[in-house]
Every structure is written in structure tokens, then in C-alpha cells.
Write an enzyme that holds these catalytic residues in place. Sequence first.
Site, short mmCIF file in Angstrom:
data_model
loop_
_atom_site.label_atom_id
_atom_site.label_comp_id
_atom_site.label_asym_id
_atom_site.label_seq_id
_atom_site.Cartn_x
_atom_site.Cartn_y
_atom_site.Cartn_z
N HIS A 185 0.83 -1.21 0.00
CA HIS A 185 0.00 0.00 0.00
C HIS A 185 0.87 1.27 0.00
O HIS A 185 0.70 2.15 -0.83
CB HIS A 185 -0.93 0.00 1.22
CG HIS A 185 -1.66 1.29 1.39
ND1 HIS A 185 -1.15 2.35 2.12
CD2 HIS A 185 -2.85 1.73 0.89
CE1 HIS A 185 -2.00 3.37 2.07
NE2 HIS A 185 -3.04 3.02 1.33
C1 LIG Z 1 -7.00 -0.52 12.70
C2 LIG Z 1 -6.03 -0.26 11.56
C3 LIG Z 1 -6.10 1.20 11.18
C4 LIG Z 1 -4.60 -0.54 12.02
O1 LIG Z 1 -4.38 -1.88 12.27
P1 LIG Z 1 -3.07 -2.33 13.06
O2 LIG Z 1 -3.09 -3.83 13.18
O3 LIG Z 1 -1.87 -1.70 12.45
O4 LIG Z 1 -3.38 -1.65 14.46
P2 LIG Z 1 -2.83 -1.87 15.94
O5 LIG Z 1 -3.99 -1.89 16.82
O6 LIG Z 1 -1.86 -2.99 16.02
O7 LIG Z 1 -2.03 -0.50 16.15
C5 LIG Z 1 -1.42 -0.20 17.35
C6 LIG Z 1 0.07 -0.17 17.21
O8 LIG Z 1 0.46 0.73 16.15
C7 LIG Z 1 1.50 1.60 16.63
N1 LIG Z 1 1.47 2.86 15.87
C8 LIG Z 1 1.20 4.08 16.31
N2 LIG Z 1 1.26 4.95 15.31
C9 LIG Z 1 1.57 4.27 14.22
C10 LIG Z 1 1.75 4.64 12.88
N3 LIG Z 1 1.62 5.88 12.45
N4 LIG Z 1 2.05 3.68 12.00
C11 LIG Z 1 2.17 2.41 12.41
N5 LIG Z 1 2.01 1.99 13.67
C12 LIG Z 1 1.71 2.92 14.58
C13 LIG Z 1 1.09 1.78 18.07
O9 LIG Z 1 2.15 2.33 18.82
C14 LIG Z 1 0.74 0.36 18.44
O10 LIG Z 1 1.91 -0.37 18.67
P3 LIG Z 1 2.07 -1.37 19.94
O11 LIG Z 1 0.99 -2.39 19.74
O12 LIG Z 1 3.44 -1.92 19.83
O13 LIG Z 1 1.88 -0.51 21.15
C15 LIG Z 1 -6.41 -1.18 10.40
O14 LIG Z 1 -7.71 -0.94 9.91
C16 LIG Z 1 -5.48 -1.09 9.24
O15 LIG Z 1 -5.32 -0.13 8.52
N6 LIG Z 1 -4.80 -2.22 9.00
C17 LIG Z 1 -3.88 -2.41 7.88
C18 LIG Z 1 -2.51 -2.20 8.35
C19 LIG Z 1 -1.91 -0.91 7.86
O16 LIG Z 1 -0.75 -0.87 7.55
N7 LIG Z 1 -2.70 0.18 7.78
C20 LIG Z 1 -2.22 1.50 7.37
C21 LIG Z 1 -1.93 1.63 5.87
S1 LIG Z 1 -3.24 1.11 4.83
C22 LIG Z 1 -4.19 2.53 4.54
O17 LIG Z 1 -3.80 3.59 4.87
C23 LIG Z 1 -5.45 2.27 3.84
C24 LIG Z 1 -6.26 3.47 3.70
O18 LIG Z 1 -5.89 4.31 2.90
O19 LIG Z 1 -7.28 3.58 4.38
#
Ligand SMILES: CC(C)(COP(=O)(O)OP(=O)(O)OC[C@H]1O[C@@H](n2cnc3c(N)ncnc32)[C@H](O)[C@@H]1OP(=O)(O)O)[C@@H](O)C(=O)NCCC(=O)NCCSC(=O)CC(=O)O
Length: 296
Positions: free
Chosen positions: A164
Amino acid sequence: MGATELYEQVDGFVSKTVFDTIQRFRGGEVLTQSEITKGLPCVDSPTPVVLGVSSYLIFVILGLTLIKTLDLKPRTKEPAVLKLFVIFHNFVCFALSLYMCVGIVIEAISHRYSFWGNAYNSKQIKMGHLLYIFYMSKYIEFMDTVIMILKRNTRQISLLHVYHHASIAIIWWIISYHAPGGEAYFSAALNSGVHVFMYLYYLLAATVGKNEKVRRKYLWWGKYLTQIQMFQFVLNMIQAYTDLKFLESWKYPRFLFKILFYYMISLLGLFGNFYVQKYVAPGPKQAGKIKSDKAE
Ligand SMILES: CC(C)(COP(=O)(O)OP(=O)(O)OC[C@H]1O[C@@H](n2cnc3c(N)ncnc32)[C@H](O)[C@@H]1OP(=O)(O)O)[C@@H](O)C(=O)NCCC(=O)NCCSC(=O)CC(=O)O
């Protein structure tokens, strides 16, 4: 050979390869540059985006290799400076997304845009600039993956995530270069709107820490956020399909709808898999539970 000459040589090669490939894909039609974005940083040539995405991919490979080689586990508690940086990054992305979403919607209303079916107009300079900012924001979003690597959260560095982040920057370079306006307003406004909530989610996640009870209290809506993201892709897909079928070809470049249509199918497939793995496969009790808890 100096750095400038080296860049010029690379630029010549990359530009020729990219423009030739797009021309072939368009059945011989040359990709012309929009007057609106001419001269703005990172848009006149495909080289900055190609180098940016290549550096991003090399960084991800090196980061993952280092984590694997040194057998580093996800951090149970990150250093304060990293926590502050994550909060800062998410706040910036949240505010920027809000600015872009509101700005694009206001511009669309002021130019009397319809929901779909809008023509590109090279006189709509502000709309073009907003879509250019949207393109540039994709470079800032590379920082998401840097955060994942610094936190050693390899479970987050999925094919979905890297595919992505790498591909979206290239797609928005093409749009910014060629037709920053018209039908492209819809994807940019919708995605910025969704990202307001996504970065709010990440901002909260970074702030509340790892206590599972606290996370359940503040992050229970993550599942619905994923559903909204997938709904966004469905809307984009329907837009691409209807525009391909019904929109007059002079209004907006058809090849961009073809790219959008197949790109949305790929994202829907990857997000569908993510949704099942995160919210369905672990069983109802685990739905919404943050997987990283397992790693602790
Ligand atoms: C709920 C979501 C938004 C995110 O899912 P995740 O599995 O990544 O969520 P999670 O609950 O584990 O996230 C919590 C963890 O992310 C960390 N975290 C905080 N800020 C962050 C950032 N900017 N980027 C990545 N990780 C980050 C936190 O500290 C925490 O780490 P810790 O747990 O260690 O404390 C989901 O719907 C999603 O988008 N999943 C796809 C994964 C992804 O890459 N998404 C973004 C790009 S796709 C996109 O952007 C599509 C679009 O355009 O809509």
C-alpha cells in the site's frame, strides 16, 4: 562523475523508462504534464518518487533483516523519545488529513462538482495544489513503517502495509503530474477523511500504552475503522467502473480509472485477509484484541 551528473543520468534513464511504459499502457498516448503542478518539487519527473519508493523498500528489507538477524522482540516499553515522536507524527498526519479533506470538499463544492463524473480543469489551481499536497503526504506516511521498525513490530510490516505505502505514492505521482483535479478529488477527499480517523486511532494507540484493558476501552472501534477503510475501497471501485462505462473520455483520463479499479481489487483482497486474521480467525472473544499483546 559529480553527484549532479549522476542524478541527471539516473533521471534520464528513469524518466524514459517510466514515460515509455505509461505510453505503451495507454496505447501510444503520451503522458503530458498539468500546468498546475509544473515546477513543484518531486513532480516534474518520476525520478524522485521512484528513488523515494526504492529507498523505502531497501529500508524495510534492511530493517526486517536486522530485526531477524539480531532476534529482536517487539519492545515491551519504548524509549520516551520514540513515544513522543510517534505521537507527534500521528498528530501531524491527523491534522494534515483533516486539512486536505475539508479543503478538497470546499473546493469541490465551490466548483459545483457532482459526486462522480467531474471533468479535469487546468484552471482549478487550488484543487490541483490540494491534490499535490495529498501526493506529498504519501512521503510523510513512509514514516509509519519507520515507526513499526523502530518498535520492532514485525507483525505490522505486512505485505498489505508495504504494498500500500509503496504503490500509493507512485499512483498519486501520476495523478499530480497529469490530471490533479476532476474525478481524482473523490479518492483524495475520501481517503483523507478516512485517514483522519486512522491517525486518531494510531495517536490513541501510541498514547494509551499497552495495557489491554485500557486499549479495549479506547480502541474498541478499530474493527469498524477497518470496515470503513474497506467500504472506501468499494466506493472507489464502483466509481472507477461507472466512469469507465459512462464518463466521456475527454473529461478524465480513462487509464487512471483502469489503474484505480484493479488497485482497489488488490487492496480489498489484502484488507479482507487482514480483517479475517485480526478480527474473525482469533474467535469472537479476541475480536478487537491487539495482537501485539501476544508478543509481550
Ligand atoms: C485498525 C487499523 C487502522 C490498524 O491496524 P493495526 O493492526 O496496524 O493496528 P494496531 O492496533 O496494532 O495499532 C497499534 C500499534 O500501532 C502503533 N502505531 C502508532 N502509530 C503508528 C503509525 N503511524 N504507524 C504504524 N504503527 C503505529 C502503536 O504504537 C501500536 O503499537 P504497539 O501495539 O506496539 O503498542 C487497520 O484498519 C489497518 O489499517 N490495518 C492495515 C494495516 C496498515 O498498515 N494500515 C495503514 C496503511 S493502509 C491505509 O492507509 C489504507 C487506507 O488508505 O485507508
